[in-house]
Design a protein around this motif. Sequence first.
Motif, mmCIF file in Angstrom:
data_model
loop_
_atom_site.group_PDB
_atom_site.id
_atom_site.type_symbol
_atom_site.label_atom_id
_atom_site.label_comp_id
_atom_site.label_asym_id
_atom_site.label_seq_id
_atom_site.Cartn_x
_atom_site.Cartn_y
_atom_site.Cartn_z
ATOM 1 N N GLU A 89 -4.660 44.768 2.781
ATOM 2 C CA GLU A 89 -5.188 45.727 3.762
ATOM 3 C C GLU A 89 -4.227 46.869 4.041
ATOM 4 O O GLU A 89 -4.561 47.794 4.782
ATOM 5 C CB GLU A 89 -5.513 45.015 5.073
ATOM 6 C CG GLU A 89 -6.603 43.961 4.998
ATOM 7 C CD GLU A 89 -6.131 42.670 4.354
ATOM 8 O OE1 GLU A 89 -6.983 41.928 3.821
ATOM 9 O OE2 GLU A 89 -4.908 42.397 4.361
ATOM 10 N N HIS A 140 0.541 49.729 9.405
ATOM 11 C CA HIS A 140 -0.083 50.188 8.162
ATOM 12 C C HIS A 140 0.813 51.215 7.480
ATOM 13 O O HIS A 140 1.460 52.043 8.138
ATOM 14 C CB HIS A 140 -1.450 50.805 8.471
ATOM 15 C CG HIS A 140 -2.357 50.887 7.287
ATOM 16 N ND1 HIS A 140 -2.327 51.945 6.419
ATOM 17 C CD2 HIS A 140 -3.297 50.024 6.806
ATOM 18 C CE1 HIS A 140 -3.237 51.763 5.463
ATOM 19 N NE2 HIS A 140 -3.838 50.591 5.673
ATOM 20 N N SER A 186 0.306 43.697 2.538
ATOM 21 C CA SER A 186 -0.966 42.998 2.409
ATOM 22 C C SER A 186 -1.987 43.869 1.685
ATOM 23 O O SER A 186 -1.814 45.083 1.560
ATOM 24 C CB SER A 186 -1.506 42.620 3.791
ATOM 25 O OG SER A 186 -2.026 43.760 4.443
ATOM 26 N N THR A 244 -1.629 39.309 10.738
ATOM 27 C CA THR A 244 -1.993 39.164 9.338
ATOM 28 C C THR A 244 -1.502 37.827 8.822
ATOM 29 O O THR A 244 -0.883 37.048 9.550
ATOM 30 C CB THR A 244 -1.361 40.287 8.489
ATOM 31 O OG1 THR A 244 0.049 40.093 8.493
ATOM 32 C CG2 THR A 244 -1.689 41.658 9.055
ATOM 33 N N ASN A 287 -4.210 56.079 -0.957
ATOM 34 C CA ASN A 287 -5.432 55.279 -0.791
ATOM 35 C C ASN A 287 -6.146 55.067 -2.126
ATOM 36 O O ASN A 287 -6.656 53.974 -2.406
ATOM 37 C CB ASN A 287 -6.368 55.958 0.214
ATOM 38 C CG ASN A 287 -5.798 55.951 1.622
ATOM 39 O OD1 ASN A 287 -4.953 55.128 1.955
ATOM 40 N ND2 ASN A 287 -6.263 56.863 2.459
#
Length: 396
Positions: free
Chosen positions: A43, A68, A41, A8, A82
């Motif tokens: 993402e 993640h 990030s 990343t 989310n």
Amino acid sequence: MSLPRATTTADHATAAVASKMGDDRFRQAMAASNIGMAIVSIEGIWLEINPALCAMLGYREDELRGHHYSEVTHPDDLAISNNLVTALVNGSLASVDEHKRYVHRDGSEVWVQLNVAVMRDESGAPQYFISHMRDIRGEREAGIALSARIEERGAALDASNRQLQLFADAVAHDLRAPLRSIESFSALLSERAIERLNETDRDYLGRIRAAASRMTSLLAALTELSHVTRAEMRVAPVDLSLLADWVGAELQDADPRHRGEISVQPGLQVEGDERLLKLMLNQLMHNAWKFSCEREGQVEPVRIEVSGETVAGRLLLTIRDHGAGFDMRYAHKLFEPFQRLHGPDQGGGHGLGLAIARRVVERHRGELRAHSQPGAGSTFIVELPVAKTGEENTDA
């Protein structure tokens, strides 16, 4: 964890944050904080993690960085996470303040109070998230134990007060879900159908979104006021200069449209609860920033000065701005909940920010006062003990 380390733009994101405060001071703030902190990030990849967060979740830094957030999020809370990320990125939420669960390395649940803000560039594009995570397992367990003791002792008044607080918390929590739906669906409607709406309909839609946003902000502030009133104090030496630098960097990152000149006197040290004192500085400095930005005809950079002096074992912390100011005839209302000296068109908010700041100061056995003149800015003076004063007064 089995996933490979993601490639990343971690160095770019970290550098962007560090540049606001200076690399050393930023890393010192993360490393020294007893609150879990991370840079994530867009993402959802962990870019930077501080030691407190590693200890909270039971992982080494290299085991989290590049992975993640979903890998350590409790499965039952993953959909909530989310949805919150999506709302932050699309701008329907300005920040997040939620209780949610993560999974410790040993498989146990870790309840945290999660605060997340999205940092944007000058064009408003999201760049990365800054997350603060405070372990609240002890508070939850203590709350359950306290309820049991109150019931056993038959303290009807105390029990009813606690039930009222729990009811208020539950109402605030339950209201957030429909508010998030209103904000999310009205944002989608704006994106997909705005061209088909006439001017009146667009005005209605804008009012709906603005009202939902104000309600979300009000609930968040009520939660903060409740928290600062009953949270357990964790007293330790605190570098207020470092915290003020930190808050100043967040203010400038969150509002890149305005230039800021924030000067902080180094070496301002007190004894207190780091998270509560940062919250106090955030409320006072955000107030200074807001009313400087909203000042009529404002073209110069927002100027905020943080300084202090020690007098008889007390630190007199001064936060001065050069903004709109207020009429001292109404100063007695300034720190009362829901009291506003300015209307919404003048930057007035929900009327809880200064009440929160005062409660934090009171819990530190201090005083908060203000001086101002319309059109000439405001000065807030916070008096705090430099030396440790012992355990908190439970009646405070």
